[in-house]
Each structure stands twice: as C-alpha cells, then as structure tokens.
Enzyme design. Structure first.
Site, PDB file in Angstrom:
ATOM      1  N   SER A 184       1.459  32.658  39.437  1.00  0.00           N
ATOM      2  CA  SER A 184       2.748  32.216  38.913  1.00  0.00           C
ATOM      3  C   SER A 184       2.512  31.180  37.825  1.00  0.00           C
ATOM      4  O   SER A 184       1.417  30.637  37.686  1.00  0.00           O
ATOM      5  CB  SER A 184       3.593  31.595  40.029  1.00  0.00           C
ATOM      6  OG  SER A 184       3.132  30.288  40.348  1.00  0.00           O
ATOM      7  N   ASP A 185       3.541  30.874  37.061  1.00  0.00           N
ATOM      8  CA  ASP A 185       3.467  29.715  36.190  1.00  0.00           C
ATOM      9  C   ASP A 185       3.834  28.480  37.014  1.00  0.00           C
ATOM     10  O   ASP A 185       4.193  28.572  38.186  1.00  0.00           O
ATOM     11  CB  ASP A 185       4.383  29.877  34.973  1.00  0.00           C
ATOM     12  CG  ASP A 185       3.840  29.148  33.746  1.00  0.00           C
ATOM     13  OD1 ASP A 185       3.144  28.126  33.915  1.00  0.00           O
ATOM     14  OD2 ASP A 185       4.125  29.591  32.613  1.00  0.00           O
ATOM     15  N   TRP A 186       3.752  27.324  36.403  1.00  0.00           N
ATOM     16  CA  TRP A 186       3.892  26.040  37.107  1.00  0.00           C
ATOM     17  C   TRP A 186       5.244  25.956  37.833  1.00  0.00           C
ATOM     18  O   TRP A 186       6.300  25.920  37.197  1.00  0.00           O
ATOM     19  CB  TRP A 186       3.761  24.906  36.099  1.00  0.00           C
ATOM     20  CG  TRP A 186       3.713  23.538  36.698  1.00  0.00           C
ATOM     21  CD1 TRP A 186       4.781  22.774  37.058  1.00  0.00           C
ATOM     22  CD2 TRP A 186       2.539  22.766  36.991  1.00  0.00           C
ATOM     23  NE1 TRP A 186       4.351  21.577  37.556  1.00  0.00           N
ATOM     24  CE2 TRP A 186       2.976  21.534  37.534  1.00  0.00           C
ATOM     25  CE3 TRP A 186       1.177  22.993  36.845  1.00  0.00           C
ATOM     26  CZ2 TRP A 186       2.097  20.538  37.925  1.00  0.00           C
ATOM     27  CZ3 TRP A 186       0.286  21.994  37.232  1.00  0.00           C
ATOM     28  CH2 TRP A 186       0.746  20.789  37.764  1.00  0.00           C
TER      29      TRP A 186
END
Length: 738
Positions: A267-269
């Site tokens: 995932s992204d942050w």
C-alpha cells in the site's frame, strides 16, 4: 503448483520450495506480521519495535538508514524470532541517495536509458551500503498535468518513454542478480492512474475510461512487470469510484491474472486506513478486509492488518489462501534478495558514497537533462575570452538545497556545487563575476533587492538569471494552480531587461512552467529542472560551450496554465485547430455576433499550440533530416518492418541528437492519437557527419485496446515520422494488411 512453478526452472523451483517450507511452519500471527511495515525510529529501537521484530510480527521497516541500527534489527529478526525471517528495509531512493541526480522528470529529458540505469545503479549501491534493500521507485504515472506536484517524480507525459526509462531504472536498482549486496528491490508506483488526478491536486479523484487506462496509463506498468520489477505500490487515488488500495480489478485481474505478476503489492503510506476517509469503507476493520481481498500484500505505516486481519480470517471474511498468497510473495522477494543467506551489512565493503566517479556520473546526467528551449543567434555559448564580466542573478544561483529538488532525504547540501561557485571557478580570473540574488526566494514579492541585480546587469556583458521554483514548490502535496514563475520573478526579469544587457534565463524547477509572459524578454532559456548535486558544473559546461545542450522535453510546455491538459498525443477531433483559426481578442468588435470562422478546437486567448512541444530541445549545432525510407509494399500482419532517415550534422560543433520516431494509425475502429512515440535513438555526430538512423518495428507494436477492451492491431494505413521532436514533418506512409 502455482503459475511461477509451472513456468520455472530449477533455481526458481528451489525458491518456491523454500517459500512453501517456511509457510507451513508459520502461525497465523507470524503470517500477518510479514504483511506489516512500520516507520523506523531514526537510529533507535524502541521496546515496541524490538518486541514486534522478535515476536515475528513485522515484515518490514521503512526509513531507517543508520547501518548499526539496521544490523541490530536484522540480528533480532534472524536470531531472536522463532523462524529467523529477515526484514525488508525500505527507503525512498527516488533520484539518488548521497549522490543526487536530476529529478526523474529531468532524467527523462536526457532520453538516455543507459544514463538512467547508471544513476539508479549508483543510488542502489549507496543505499545498500547502509542496509536499505528496497526502494519505492520508479514512479511510472503518465503525467499530463504540470500543476500536479508529483510530476517531478515522473518521466513525463508519454507512455512509451515512461516505460523505456522505467525499465532502465528497474534494471539499475535490481541489476542482473538481485541477491548481490549492491542491488536493491525496485517498486513500480503508483498503480494506477494517479497522474490524472482532477485539477492536478494530489490524492484527488481520477476518472479514466478503461480504454484510456489501458492505452495510456497501464502500459508503463506492464513494461515494468515484464522487466521483472520486484514490487508494485498501489496509488492513493480513487479510480473511477474505487480507490486503488481496494481495487480488485487493478490488483488481481490486471496485475496478477493478465500480466502474471509474481511480486508483491504494498500500500502507499496509510492508504488502507484512508479507505474509510474516501467513504469506501466504514472503519479500519472494513478497510483491512477490502485491501487484503483486493490484493494488497503489505501495509505501509498504518496498522489495520495487524489489528484486524486475524479476526477477519476467523470470521471467514479474509480467506487463509489470500493471506498465504501475500506472505508467499513477500518471502519470495526476501529469498531472491539473498537476505536469508546474509542480511547484515559491512559498509566498508562498499565504495565510498558520493565518490568522484559517482559525482562525474551525476554531472553527465545533469548535462544531458538540461534542455535549451531558446537561443537567439550569437548569444550562447558564451566565450570566456570575449566577455569581461557576467552578472549572476537570482535566488537559485547559490541555493544548494533547492538544486537537489524533491524527495531528497539522504543527500545534503555539503557536497553540492552551485552555479555561482562553478561559474567563478570556470572564470578563474579571465572575467569578473558579480552575484546578486535580486529576490530572497522564488516566492518573494518585494522589490527590496532589485537594485543590486539591476546594477550588476547594467555593468555586465551578459546577465545569467537563475530563477524558477524552490524545491519545496514541487513534489508530493506541493501542487500549484498557477504554474507561471512564482513571486515577483517576472518583474525582476522586466527590471533586468530594461538595462538592455542580454539575458540568459536558467530555470530550475520541478515541473514545466508557463513561460509565455517572459520568453520574449530574454535571449536564451536553459531549462535545468532540479539537476542535483552537480548542478553548477553541468550548467556551466553548457553556458560556456564545454558541451552542447542535448536534452529534449519529456512533457509539453503550455503557454498559459489554462491550456492544461495539453500534450502531443491528442486526438484530432472533428474540428482540429489550424494555423489560421486564431482570433485576436482585442480586435473583436463591440457586441460582435458569433460566426463560424473560429469554430474549431482552440482557446480564444491562447490558441491551440503549446509554447514548446514534446521532444523539443535545441543544440549548438544544427541537424538536418532527409531521405526518409519506408516499405513501399504492404506489410503483412505479424512481420517486422524498417523505417529510416538520414541525419546530418550541418553545423560546426560535435553534439548529441535525440532522433524520435512517431506513428499514427490514420483510421481505427476507435479514434487514435495524432502521433505516438514508438522509438528514439541518442546519437553523437561530428560536424559534417551523416548517419542513417533505422528503426525496426514489429506490427504488434502498433497494437491498441479497442472498445471491447481487447488488444489488437488493425490493418490499414499508417503515417510515420522521423525527426527532432513531436512536430517532425519528415514522413512516409505505410500500409498493413492481413
């Protein structure tokens, strides 16, 4: 047997057997732990982190670059956890580690895959020397809106160029053998369509018809998968109503089923927790379920997997098969990286970071990335023997932090060489250098320092003005609604221009700027992007003719912000703009009635052409293109064919030229772009030298997705161009037949 095993040789089968053996030994808690990544503590190991690693509840740490701390974390993982599974250590190594290269958009302007690969290889080696084994790069978002701050991280507006340079960067990071200590895993991001965010605002919604998604935004990612990229990152954005982090169509159907990707997806942050903020889920538990089932294998920064996956599995909402698949992909990468054999780092075994060889590579990269947009005859290059003084003006002439650009965490200003430093060193007493900032920052709105700049220019043979954007004005969450020169820099140009001293404008920026309001007030423009550690020497080399500019634009430059989006691969429309369709708004009479003279696709106040087209870039020599050759007979579907043209250096300077190949499918079952880049070559020719540039193309390279979402090549007539930019006019027609 899985897909990997079915098509694998003995070495890959051995990896799969190790994965399967580990998986059988793991508890559910240990499996979920591998799917979790947390932020480091900047050289410290809090008890909570130590306990998570020792308990097998963590698969990766991000943003820890103290080598002793990294080694201690790995020791805890392999010696104190039950199964001894090492950690992935992630870091954003976007355009360098200690040695900072031009921003990716600048590297794209080099049109040089070998240079991009070399820069990534150096960045990987420097990052690996402190224990980093995974980077979140390259960014492969096709970017057609320069208001978006993250265009700085992209390779520009074209799917083909983005795919070729992305492949080169992946090869540089990962090398031929991922297990070698100097190589690190790459991550293709952001999957997918993030570069089309509405209004150029970061994290914003993207609405992309599937046919455009498949023809424009997905091809660079498919090229990355074919290049063997180790990981993929899902985008922050909502795509057609479904956030990428929970988008099963993207992550399972396209990435895994259609492309057979065997790496893992991160995932992204905190983007899993943000699914609820999108309004896609009600809470963290639902977000974890949605992301896990959609195909996210590892969660970055937030803790929804750690908090909820076990219960979700017990309730039958996330199948064990899904968890096992995710963990298998993560373990596979750790084995391929050689971490189970040796995860500890001896920095002394690596070359010194930012050594002279690396700095030379950064200087060359900066040289080749700089684009000469404009040069009135007789001005550039400057001769040190024919000038007595130069005025160096502007807030970016001596701003080491700002020349580095966005996404720089580990390379500092202490090794930077700024333009004013390099120009003074080059002058070496043969001419005077007078430096005046003119404005304190690129955002300044006062005129307090104008007088010193005007005085310096009035007493100089030439004014070198270093303007543009500070690093903080581009990058993630740094988007701009108006992309003209910020602050009062345009007024500073007016003040200096009033002295009648010739002006060379050197722009340092993280995006294309709309420069129509200043372009006619200066005599030359070098567009340097944010060129990195060696900005000063590289710019000086070009200003004084040590080397000829050779960069070409990887993105179209609008005249004004309101033309966005403007890009070369547009559709023709039923009423395309033409050279005679412009209307001067000042001459429209009072109460004028509409007429059909201007009923075509253009803006009343800006026309339909850009200020500088995709692929544009001038040189200190001139190149001539002639004698184009293409097959006269019809080409059979499934065959290769060749097109060529003669390139001649008709000037008196040896220089590089980037030769570009464009093709148009003239008639299709769906409308096709007016031109599409299909090849390029960077060549160096001596004065008077001739070279026949050939491109060999397979008909499959002309394929596109039709209305039924199937990829096809259609028979019919095509036009082919070879030239210096997307406005190339040397063309030939070819025909494809069944």
């Amino acid at each position: 047997m899985g897909l990997v095993e079915e098509r694998a040789g003995p070495a890959v089968l051995a990896v799969e057997q190790r994965v399967a053996t580990l998986l059988r030994q793991m508890t559910l808690s240990e499996k979920i732990g591998q799917m979790c990544q947390i932020n480091g503590a900047e050289g410290k190991i809090p008890e909570s982190l130590r306990d998570a690693v020792a308990g097998g509840r963590l698969g990766s740490v991000i943003n820890e670059v103290d080598v002793e701390t990294v080694n201690e974390l790995q020791r805890i993982a392999v010696e104190e956890s039950r199964l001894g599974i090492p950690l992935l250590i992630g870091r954003d190594v976007v355009h360098g580690f200690k040695t900072i290269f031009p921003i990716p958009l600048g590297q794209a302007a080099s049109w040089n895959p070998e240079l991009v690969e070399r820069a990534a290889s150096i960045a990987a080696q420097e990052a690996a020397s402190v224990g980093v084994n995974w980077t979140f790069s390259p960014m492969l978002d096709v970017s057609r809106d320069p208001r978006w701050g993250r265009i700085a991280e992209s390779f520009g507006e074209d799917p083909y160029l983005t795919g070729e340079l992305g492949r080169a960067m992946i090869n540089g990071f990962q090398g031929k053998d991922l297990s070698k200590p100097e190589n690190i895993a790459a991550c293709a991001k952001h999957f997918a369509g993030y570069g089309a965010s509405e209004s150029g605002r970061d994290y914003n919604t993207t609405n992309i018809p599937e046919i455009e998604l498949r023809n424009v935004y997905l091809p660079p990612f498919e090229a990355a998968v074919n290049a063997g990229v180790a990981t993929v990152m899902a985008g922050f954005n909502d795509l057609n109503g479904v956030p990428c982090t929970g988008n099963e169509f993207l992550l399972n159907q396209v990435l895994r089923e259609e492309w057979q990707f065997d790496g893992f997806v991160v995932s992204d942050w905190q983007s899993i927790a943000e699914l609820a903020i999108h309004g896609f889920t009600a809470n963290d538990k639902e977000s974890a379920k949605s992301a896990a089932n959609a195909g996210i294998d590892m969660e970055m920064a937030s803790s929804t997997f750690a908090d909820h996956l076990s219960q979700l599995h017990e309730q039958g909402l996330v199948p064990l098969q899904r968890i096992d698949s995710a963990v298998s992909r993560i373990l596979r990468l750790k084995i391929r990286l050689g971490l189970f054999d040796n995860c500890f780092i001896e920095s002394a075994n690596f070359p010194e970071s930012a050594n002279s060889e690396n700095l030379d590579a950064a200087r060359l990269a900066a040289q080749q990335s700089i684009v000469m947009l404009l040069n009135k005859p007789g001005l550039l290059p400057l001769s040190r023997h024919s000038i007595s003084s130069v005025a160096v003006i502007g807030p970016l002439a001596d701003a080491p932090n700002d020349q580095l650009g966005t996404w720089v965490f580990d390379g500092g200003p202490e090794i930077c060489q700024t333009p004013v430093q390099a120009i003074r060193e080059f002058a070496d007493g043969t001419f005077d250098v007078h430096f005046a900032r003119g404005v304190a920052t690129t955002r300044s709105i006062t005129r307090d320092d104008f007088a010193s700049a005007v005085a310096a220019a009035a007493n100089a043979d030439v004014a070198l003005m270093f303007l543009g954007e500070e690093a903080v004005l581009s990058g993630e969450a740094h988007c701009r609604a108006d992309i003209t020169l910020p602050g009062n820099q345009a007024d500073l140009i007016d003040a200096v221009a009033a002295t009648s001293t010739p002006i060379v404008l050197v722009v340092l920026a993280g995006r294309p700027l709309a420069l129509e309001n200043v372009a006619n007030k200066v005599d030359a423009i070098l567009y340097a992007w944010h060129p990195g550690t060696m900005a000063g020497p590289a710019i000086t080399d070009l200003l004084f003719g040590v080397e000829s500019p050779s960069g070409k634009l990887p993105v179209t430059f609008p005249r004004v912000t309101g033309q966005i989006p403007i890009y070369y691969a547009q559709k023709n429309s039923g009423r395309p703009g033409t050279a005679d369709c412009s209307i001067n708004m000042e001459t429209i009479g009072d109460h004028a009635k509409p007429d059909s003279s201007g009923f075509s696709s253009f803006h009343l106040d800006a026309g339909f052409t850009p200020l500088f087209c995709f692929g544009h870039g001038l040189s200190y020599t001139e190149f001539s293109y002639k004698n184009m050759r293409a097959p006269a007979k019809p080409i059979q579907m499934g065959d290769w064919f060749e097109v060529s043209a003669e390139l001649i250096n008709v000037g008196d300077v040896a220089a590089d030229e980037v030769v570009q190949l464009y093709i148009r499918d003239l008639v299709g079952t769906v409308t096709r772009p007016v031109k599409e880049l299909k090849g390029f070559r960077r060549l160096r020719l001596k004065p008077g030298e001739r070279y026949v540039v050939s491109f060999r193309i397979h008909t499959q390279e002309l394929a596109f997705f039709g209305a039924d979402m199937q990829r096809r090549v259609e028979p019919g007539n095509f036009r082919v161009w070879i030239g210096p930019d997307s406005n190339a006019d040397l063309s030939a027609d070819i025909e494809l037949v069944e």
